[in-house]
Design a protein around this motif. Structure first.
Motif, PDB file in Angstrom:
ATOM      1  N   ILE A  14       1.188  -1.004   0.325  1.00  0.00           N
ATOM      2  CA  ILE A  14       0.015  -0.332  -0.277  1.00  0.00           C
ATOM      3  C   ILE A  14       1.183   1.108   0.166  1.00  0.00           C
ATOM      4  O   ILE A  14       0.554   2.765  -0.687  1.00  0.00           O
ATOM      5  CB  ILE A  14      -0.692   0.255   0.860  1.00  0.00           C
ATOM      6  CG1 ILE A  14      -1.802  -1.198   1.107  1.00  0.00           C
ATOM      7  CG2 ILE A  14      -1.136   1.160   1.795  1.00  0.00           C
ATOM      8  CD1 ILE A  14      -2.796  -0.807  -0.054  1.00  0.00           C
ATOM      9  N   LEU A  15       1.956   0.781   1.232  1.00  0.00           N
ATOM     10  CA  LEU A  15       3.316   2.193   1.238  1.00  0.00           C
ATOM     11  C   LEU A  15       3.833   2.349   0.037  1.00  0.00           C
ATOM     12  O   LEU A  15       4.059   3.692  -0.695  1.00  0.00           O
ATOM     13  CB  LEU A  15       4.249   2.229   2.140  1.00  0.00           C
ATOM     14  CG  LEU A  15       3.050   2.493   3.671  1.00  0.00           C
ATOM     15  CD1 LEU A  15       4.240   2.013   4.425  1.00  0.00           C
ATOM     16  CD2 LEU A  15       2.637   4.026   3.298  1.00  0.00           C
ATOM     17  N   LYS A  16       3.761   1.532  -1.658  1.00  0.00           N
ATOM     18  CA  LYS A  16       4.829   2.051  -2.834  1.00  0.00           C
ATOM     19  C   LYS A  16       3.790   2.672  -3.874  1.00  0.00           C
ATOM     20  O   LYS A  16       3.954   3.351  -4.734  1.00  0.00           O
ATOM     21  CB  LYS A  16       5.034   0.602  -2.840  1.00  0.00           C
ATOM     22  CG  LYS A  16       5.988  -0.099  -2.678  1.00  0.00           C
ATOM     23  CD  LYS A  16       6.117  -1.292  -3.126  1.00  0.00           C
ATOM     24  CE  LYS A  16       6.880  -2.526  -2.831  1.00  0.00           C
ATOM     25  NZ  LYS A  16       7.346  -3.588  -2.828  1.00  0.00           N
ATOM     26  N   ILE A  17       2.508   3.071  -3.299  1.00  0.00           N
ATOM     27  CA  ILE A  17       1.480   3.476  -4.363  1.00  0.00           C
ATOM     28  C   ILE A  17       1.567   5.069  -4.311  1.00  0.00           C
ATOM     29  O   ILE A  17       1.525   5.944  -3.222  1.00  0.00           O
ATOM     30  CB  ILE A  17       0.042   2.993  -3.812  1.00  0.00           C
ATOM     31  CG1 ILE A  17      -0.829   1.908  -4.130  1.00  0.00           C
ATOM     32  CG2 ILE A  17      -1.110   3.969  -4.895  1.00  0.00           C
ATOM     33  CD1 ILE A  17      -1.801   1.586  -3.391  1.00  0.00           C
ATOM     34  N   PRO A  18       2.259   5.376  -5.055  1.00  0.00           N
ATOM     35  CA  PRO A  18       2.504   6.943  -5.330  1.00  0.00           C
ATOM     36  C   PRO A  18       1.571   8.037  -4.922  1.00  0.00           C
ATOM     37  O   PRO A  18       0.134   7.390  -5.256  1.00  0.00           O
ATOM     38  CB  PRO A  18       2.305   7.223  -7.252  1.00  0.00           C
ATOM     39  CG  PRO A  18       2.915   5.967  -7.564  1.00  0.00           C
ATOM     40  CD  PRO A  18       2.357   5.052  -6.743  1.00  0.00           C
ATOM     41  N   GLY A  19       1.355   8.676  -3.700  1.00  0.00           N
ATOM     42  CA  GLY A  19       0.711   9.374  -3.364  1.00  0.00           C
ATOM     43  C   GLY A  19       0.007   9.198  -1.649  1.00  0.00           C
ATOM     44  O   GLY A  19      -0.425   9.965  -1.203  1.00  0.00           O
ATOM     45  N   TYR A  36      -4.258   6.190   4.177  1.00  0.00           N
ATOM     46  CA  TYR A  36      -3.876   8.049   3.981  1.00  0.00           C
ATOM     47  C   TYR A  36      -3.275   8.760   3.005  1.00  0.00           C
ATOM     48  O   TYR A  36      -1.984   8.139   2.917  1.00  0.00           O
ATOM     49  CB  TYR A  36      -3.100   8.521   5.457  1.00  0.00           C
ATOM     50  CG  TYR A  36      -4.000   8.090   6.395  1.00  0.00           C
ATOM     51  CD1 TYR A  36      -4.336   8.739   7.387  1.00  0.00           C
ATOM     52  CD2 TYR A  36      -3.696   6.807   7.397  1.00  0.00           C
ATOM     53  CE1 TYR A  36      -5.041   9.180   8.794  1.00  0.00           C
ATOM     54  CE2 TYR A  36      -4.025   6.343   8.302  1.00  0.00           C
ATOM     55  CZ  TYR A  36      -4.671   7.301   9.106  1.00  0.00           C
ATOM     56  OH  TYR A  36      -5.292   7.552  10.167  1.00  0.00           O
ATOM     57  N   VAL A  37      -3.361   9.469   3.058  1.00  0.00           N
ATOM     58  CA  VAL A  37      -3.188   9.878   1.294  1.00  0.00           C
ATOM     59  C   VAL A  37      -2.575  11.605   1.309  1.00  0.00           C
ATOM     60  O   VAL A  37      -3.080  12.367   2.327  1.00  0.00           O
ATOM     61  CB  VAL A  37      -3.697  10.263  -0.383  1.00  0.00           C
ATOM     62  CG1 VAL A  37      -4.410   8.599  -0.314  1.00  0.00           C
ATOM     63  CG2 VAL A  37      -5.053  10.183  -0.065  1.00  0.00           C
ATOM     64  N   SER A  62      -4.510  12.949   4.278  1.00  0.00           N
ATOM     65  CA  SER A  62      -3.711  14.156   5.788  1.00  0.00           C
ATOM     66  C   SER A  62      -2.577  14.979   5.014  1.00  0.00           C
ATOM     67  O   SER A  62      -2.092  15.809   5.731  1.00  0.00           O
ATOM     68  CB  SER A  62      -2.783  12.732   5.853  1.00  0.00           C
ATOM     69  OG  SER A  62      -2.263  11.822   4.723  1.00  0.00           O
ATOM     70  N   GLY A  63      -2.294  15.033   3.789  1.00  0.00           N
ATOM     71  CA  GLY A  63      -0.875  15.844   3.624  1.00  0.00           C
ATOM     72  C   GLY A  63       0.164  15.476   4.059  1.00  0.00           C
ATOM     73  O   GLY A  63      -0.186  14.060   3.828  1.00  0.00           O
ATOM     74  N   ARG A  64       0.631  15.700   3.819  1.00  0.00           N
ATOM     75  CA  ARG A  64       2.438  15.278   3.769  1.00  0.00           C
ATOM     76  C   ARG A  64       3.171  15.172   5.025  1.00  0.00           C
ATOM     77  O   ARG A  64       2.588  16.378   5.631  1.00  0.00           O
ATOM     78  CB  ARG A  64       3.306  15.587   3.201  1.00  0.00           C
ATOM     79  CG  ARG A  64       5.097  15.327   2.874  1.00  0.00           C
ATOM     80  CD  ARG A  64       5.987  16.074   1.710  1.00  0.00           C
ATOM     81  NE  ARG A  64       7.365  15.244   1.478  1.00  0.00           N
ATOM     82  CZ  ARG A  64       8.364  15.881   1.149  1.00  0.00           C
ATOM     83  NH1 ARG A  64       8.012  17.096   0.236  1.00  0.00           N
ATOM     84  NH2 ARG A  64       9.478  14.879   1.345  1.00  0.00           N
ATOM     85  N   PHE A  65       3.402  14.013   5.253  1.00  0.00           N
ATOM     86  CA  PHE A  65       4.019  13.516   7.334  1.00  0.00           C
ATOM     87  C   PHE A  65       5.534  14.247   6.533  1.00  0.00           C
ATOM     88  O   PHE A  65       6.011  13.385   6.042  1.00  0.00           O
ATOM     89  CB  PHE A  65       3.935  12.279   8.108  1.00  0.00           C
ATOM     90  CG  PHE A  65       2.738  11.815   8.146  1.00  0.00           C
ATOM     91  CD1 PHE A  65       1.859  12.240   9.358  1.00  0.00           C
ATOM     92  CD2 PHE A  65       1.650  11.304   6.968  1.00  0.00           C
ATOM     93  CE1 PHE A  65       0.364  12.012   9.350  1.00  0.00           C
ATOM     94  CE2 PHE A  65       0.316  11.315   7.316  1.00  0.00           C
ATOM     95  CZ  PHE A  65      -0.594  11.160   8.635  1.00  0.00           C
TER      96      PHE A  65
END
Length: 311
Positions: A14-19, A36-37, A62-65
């Motif tokens: 899931i974390l490999k999906i861009p965005g 979260y995107v 969520s915006g960028r962490f």
């Protein structure tokens, strides 16, 4: 447990999906996978299946962490980060104080005023971050409105000042990595205290003295301050104004000076009485990241010294 296993099995893909910037679980029943995107777009939403591993998904923008840097410009900013008068270097914002329903930012006088021995200032601008950390007039978050003048030839109890924020939207009441104080308290010798500050973050130190009088070098003058808490060293330059709490998350004072071996703290009781303010508190602790409990694990006793300088 099944939901946790599903999340752990899926998170790498899931974390490999861009965005996509995160994955978690709701506390609802049945549980839902929170995806979260950084920015929610129709295209990205189509890339996240409505059901994964038997769990429904929910896409949350969520915006960028990013890692919170205590010297960065933060909006809203928490307590315990860089702040200062436009004509100084940088200190630390302490807590949110309340008087007659109005909220103020509390820190040291030598953080909010260029000369804490003066009775007036030409400019009242307080910026976040402090000028040393890149703060400019465009970063103004408030105006200094009141401070306890430090008199070189008199007796002083506190190094403290209040700034009126431009807007409540600019700040949050949490002390970074600590939480919101739940009350106010006095301390005892050998008690371990915790501070959160611009330079050294969250640190702890054992109380060595609860009624100290010390000579403080402010650069252009020296002054005696009385009825102070002295702890093992837990602060460096730029930590002036740092809020200090006890193990129960009670606000106990503000860091304002230090030496090579020790840290000096103005008592919360003396500060609140000087301004007729109250510390903003919650009825129960709000802790972040377990930092408070980890710091209580140990603290080494240091030997004493006498001359101290503002941080």
């Amino acid at each position: 447990m099944q939901a946790i296993r599903v999340k752990e099995e899926l998170e790498k893909d899931i974390l490999k999906i861009p965005g996509v910037v995160g994955i978690g679980l709701s506390h609802s029943s049945p549980q839902v996978l929170n995806i979260y995107v950084e920015r929610l777009t129709p295209e990205l939403e189509k890339k996240v299946p409505p059901v994964l591993g038997g769990l429904k998904t929910r896409v949350i923008e969520s915006g960028r962490f990013v890692a919170l840097q205590r010297t960065s410009k933060l909006r809203p900013f928490p307590m315990g980060v860089s702040i200062g008068h436009i004509d100084i270097t940088a200190g630390t914002v302490g807590i949110v104080a309340v008087r007659n329903g109005e909220e103020f930012l509390l820190s040291n006088a030598h953080v909010f005023v260029p000369d804490p021995s003066s009775e007036s200032v030409e400019r009242t601008d307080v910026v976040q971050p402090g000028p040393y950390d890149g703060g400019t007039p465009e970063d103004k978050v408030g105006d200094v409105v009141e401070w306890v003048r430090i008199t070189p030839d008199g007796e002083n109890l506190v190094d403290a000042a209040l700034a009126r924020p431009l807007s409540k939207d600019l700040y949050v009441k949490e002390i970074l990595d600590v939480g919101i104080p739940v009350g106010m308290a006095e301390v005892a010798v050998n008690e371990v205290l915790i501070k959160s500050g611009r330079t050294t973050g969250v640190t702890s130190g054992k109380v060595l003295d609860v009624n100290a009088s010390i000579t403080v070098d402010y650069g252009t003058f020296t002054a005696v301050l009385k009825d102070l808490i002295i702890t093992e060293k837990m602060a460096e330059g730029g930590d002036s104004g740092s809020p200090v709490v006890d193990s129960n998350l009670n606000f106990v004072g503000l860091v304002f000076a230090g030496s090579e071996r020790l840290t000096a703290i103005c008592k919360a009781k003396n500060i609140t009485e000087a301004f007729g303010i109250e510390a903003y508190i919650l009825p129960a602790p709000v802790l972040f990241g377990g930092a408070l409990m980890m710091l209580l694990a140990g603290s080494a006793l240091l030997t004493s010294t006498y001359q101290k300088t503002p941080l």
